[in-house]
Design an enzyme around this catalytic site. Structure first.
Site, mmCIF file in Angstrom:
data_model
loop_
_atom_site.group_PDB
_atom_site.id
_atom_site.type_symbol
_atom_site.label_atom_id
_atom_site.label_comp_id
_atom_site.label_asym_id
_atom_site.label_seq_id
_atom_site.Cartn_x
_atom_site.Cartn_y
_atom_site.Cartn_z
ATOM 1 N N LYS A 287 85.136 27.084 -100.742
ATOM 2 C CA LYS A 287 84.636 26.719 -99.418
ATOM 3 C C LYS A 287 85.790 26.727 -98.418
ATOM 4 O O LYS A 287 86.935 26.485 -98.797
ATOM 5 C CB LYS A 287 84.055 25.293 -99.461
ATOM 6 C CG LYS A 287 82.726 25.155 -100.155
ATOM 7 C CD LYS A 287 82.235 23.716 -100.077
ATOM 8 C CE LYS A 287 80.916 23.540 -100.802
ATOM 9 N NZ LYS A 287 79.809 24.321 -100.214
ATOM 10 N N ARG B 130 72.049 24.760 -108.275
ATOM 11 C CA ARG B 130 70.843 25.307 -108.907
ATOM 12 C C ARG B 130 71.096 25.632 -110.374
ATOM 13 O O ARG B 130 70.170 25.600 -111.189
ATOM 14 C CB ARG B 130 70.360 26.525 -108.107
ATOM 15 C CG ARG B 130 71.349 27.657 -108.048
ATOM 16 C CD ARG B 130 71.029 28.666 -106.937
ATOM 17 N NE ARG B 130 71.356 28.158 -105.613
ATOM 18 C CZ ARG B 130 71.141 28.812 -104.469
ATOM 19 N NH1 ARG B 130 70.567 30.008 -104.495
ATOM 20 N NH2 ARG B 130 71.470 28.275 -103.318
HETATM 21 N N1 BES Z 1 76.669 21.361 -102.101
HETATM 22 C C1 BES Z 1 76.410 22.536 -101.353
HETATM 23 C C2 BES Z 1 75.342 22.357 -100.279
HETATM 24 C C3 BES Z 1 75.660 21.414 -99.148
HETATM 25 C C4 BES Z 1 76.086 21.896 -97.937
HETATM 26 C C5 BES Z 1 75.444 20.054 -99.283
HETATM 27 C C6 BES Z 1 76.337 21.045 -96.888
HETATM 28 C C7 BES Z 1 75.700 19.187 -98.246
HETATM 29 C C8 BES Z 1 76.137 19.684 -97.046
HETATM 30 C C9 BES Z 1 75.955 23.652 -102.285
HETATM 31 O O1 BES Z 1 76.477 23.627 -103.561
HETATM 32 C C10 BES Z 1 76.367 24.928 -101.680
HETATM 33 O O2 BES Z 1 77.548 25.150 -101.586
HETATM 34 N N2 BES Z 1 75.415 25.765 -101.290
HETATM 35 C C11 BES Z 1 75.701 27.016 -100.703
HETATM 36 C C12 BES Z 1 74.746 28.042 -101.269
HETATM 37 C C13 BES Z 1 75.066 29.448 -100.874
HETATM 38 C C14 BES Z 1 76.355 29.902 -101.551
HETATM 39 C C15 BES Z 1 73.920 30.331 -101.261
HETATM 40 C C16 BES Z 1 75.500 26.887 -99.199
HETATM 41 O O3 BES Z 1 74.562 26.232 -98.783
HETATM 42 O O4 BES Z 1 76.330 27.417 -98.462
HETATM 43 MN MN MN Z 2 78.325 24.624 -103.696
#
Ligand code: BES
Ligand code: MN
Ligand code: ZN
Length: 500
Positions: free
Chosen positions: A276, A350
């Site tokens: 990230k 997921r």
């Molecule tokens: N934990 C995150 C989602 C999240 C984002 C929670 C902001 C709380 C606040 C999740 O694991 C994630 O990183 N999701 C990605 C999915 C994408 C790679 C398809 C996302 O939402 O960017």
């Molecule tokens: Mn994630």
């Protein structure tokens, strides 16, 4: 952290004296013709010779939601201060439970440093006032050297006009148990990721299980390997702090139904190799909010002695990049045998959930409730206060209605079949992400659906935004972990106990 001591009281000036309250809390309303006093404020108004509206008006009070106006009683009441909190405008001539809960929460926040309050908002709605006070008083100071002002320690809530003393006692007890479970959840979320990791979460869950006589099982990395939980092991493989899978269960003597809970327990989500960006990565301390909520919900079912069997399955892992981390391009064999091609290691939730969902279905539950901080797309679509509610149509709508009613805020969302093709993999049964960025919240739900047993009524609550408050405190919600969706799960379990 603890819940303030809540007790019931008559609504009279002698009762105010007997309780030795420091402050009397009354509600105000934004009426058609300006400021009005809410039901419950009669005693304070009488002490001011019926001029309380006028006095508060002079001080600038309007009755708008969460407005706080304090005035000294100068001996007119045994308590030294009247605190007037705004409830806002009535809806169709009524004050809603959520208005009461928010006003009580705002009052409790304004009462930090006060020992004891006499709360008249319960004349409107006892359960909402009790929950609002208990949750609004919450602070998390575990990691501060200077704890600052102590939160409100005691609240005396006036009896509502309707109902028997016995009913009021039962309502207060339920509200206390609900608030305690929300607070268990908030405490876990607010604990930083250096102290809360899969094994330490498991230890804390074990202590809660023991204190509440719950069934408890932990699978460590060796057991996970032996049993074939390839999803949890894949995601957790990058961290020296290895993954776990918990099973925490409440089993009453004659259960009416069997409910499985699944909650995402990523104790920190860096994104892994698909790292990230640095901005706000610290918020990913909250990526175990679903896990905390389902754990606290089993505790709640036990304390309320609900006639429903409730079992939480909690996959715990830390998503970090390292030489042992899973890679984009890897194919994981999940529990139950399906294969997943990993195209983005940041779509890890997921993957761990799929393993836990398959495990949960082995026990043939009547319903499955899964909750997770699953997608940033949830926040884009619905913002920070409204969860996305997906799943099988009927159960999804039932849960969404409860989520509205509890004030936690959730909205039903579809799982369009055509999105499934976007998850087709070059190699495996399914990929963990699509190439496109549209409908990310729904795509994640469609992915999960592939792992839900046919015919099982299920719901997926995406709480990425609502689980963690990064803004200013509001109502009964402070900064940090909110405890969403514990009160929704409590309402759904209670409904299932009553209706099946
Ligand atoms: N934990 C995150 C989602 C999240 C984002 C929670 C902001 C709380 C606040 C999740 O694991 C994630 O990183 N999701 C990605 C999915 C994408 C790679 C398809 C996302 O939402 O960017
Ligand atoms: Mn994630
Ligand atoms: Zn995540």
């Amino acid at each position: 952290m603890t819940v303030p001591k809540l007790a019931l009281s008559e609504n009279s000036d002698t009762a105010v004296g007997k309780t030795r309250a420091d402050v009397v809390v009354i509600g105000t309303l934004q009426g058609e013709d300006g400021l009005e006093l809410a039901a419950g404020a009669e005693v304070a108004d009488a002490a001011f010779d019926g001029k309380l509206t006028e006095v508060l008006g002079t001080l600038g009070a309007s009755g708008k939601a969460e407005e706080i106006v304090k005035l000294p009683t100068l001996g007119k009441l045994p308590a030294g201060i009247v605190l007037a909190v705004g409830l806002g405008k009535q809806n169709d001539g009524e004050v809603t439970a959520e208005q009461v809960r928010r006003a009580a929460g705002a009052a409790a926040r304004a009462l930090s440093g006060t020992e004891r309050a006499f709360v008249t908002l319960s004349a409107l709605d006892l359960q909402a006032a009790a929950e609002g006070i208990a949750l609004g008083a919450y602070v998390f100071t575990e990691y501060r050297s200077e704890k600052g002002e102590a939160p409100l320690a005691k609240a005396d809530l006036v009896n509502p006009a309707e109902g028997t003393a016995r009913e009021h006692k039962a309502t207060l007890k339920t509200a206390t148990i609900v608030a305690e479970s929300v607070i268990i959840t908030r405490d876990l979320i607010n604990t930083p990721p250096n102290d809360l990791f899969p094994a330490s979460f498991a230890d804390r869950a074990g202590k809660l299980a023991e204190a509440n006589s719950l069934d408890f099982e932990v699978l460590d990395e060796k057991a996970l390997k032996r049993k074939g939980f390839g999803g949890i092991l894949g995601v957790g493989g990058g961290s020296s702090r290895q993954p776990r899978l918990l099973r925490v269960g409440w089993k009453p003597a004659k259960p009416r139904k069997k409910v499985a809970l699944v909650g995402k327990g990523i104790t920190f989500d860096s994104g892994g190799i698909s790292l990230k960006p640095p901005a706000n990565m610290d918020h990913m301390t909250s990526d175990m909010s679903g896990a905390a909520a389902v754990l606290a919900s089993v505790v709640l079912a036990a304390k309320l002695k609900l006639p429903v069997e409730v079992t939480a399955h909690i996959p715990l892992a830390e998503n970090l990049p390292s030489g042992t981390a899973y890679r984009p391009g890897d194919v994981l064999t999940m529990y139950g045998g399906k294969t997943v091609e990993v195209l983005n290691t940041d779509a890890e939730g997921r993957i761990v959930l799929a393993d836990a969902i398959v495990r949960a279905a082995e026990e043939n539950p009547d319903y499955l409730i899964e909750t997770s901080t699953l997608t940033g797309a949830q926040v884009v679509a619905l913002g920070n206060r409204i969860a996305g509610v997906m799943g099988s149509d009927e159960f999804r709508d039932r849960v969404a209605a409860h989520m509205q009613a509890t004030g936690e805020g959730g909205w039903a969302m579809p799982l369009p079949d055509e999105l499934r093709a976007d998850l087709d993999s070059r190699l495996a049964d399914i990929a963990n992400v699509t190439g496109a960025r549209w409908a990310g919240m729904l795509v994640a739900g469609v992915f999960l659906r592939e792992f839900v047993a046919d015919g099982l009524p299920w719901v997926h609550l995406d709480i990425a935004g609502p689980s963690f408050n990064t803004g200013a405190p509001w109502g009964y919600t402070g900064k940090g972990g909110t405890g969403v969706p514990v009160r929704t799960i409590a309402a759904v379990l209670t409904d299932i106990a009553e209706q099946g």
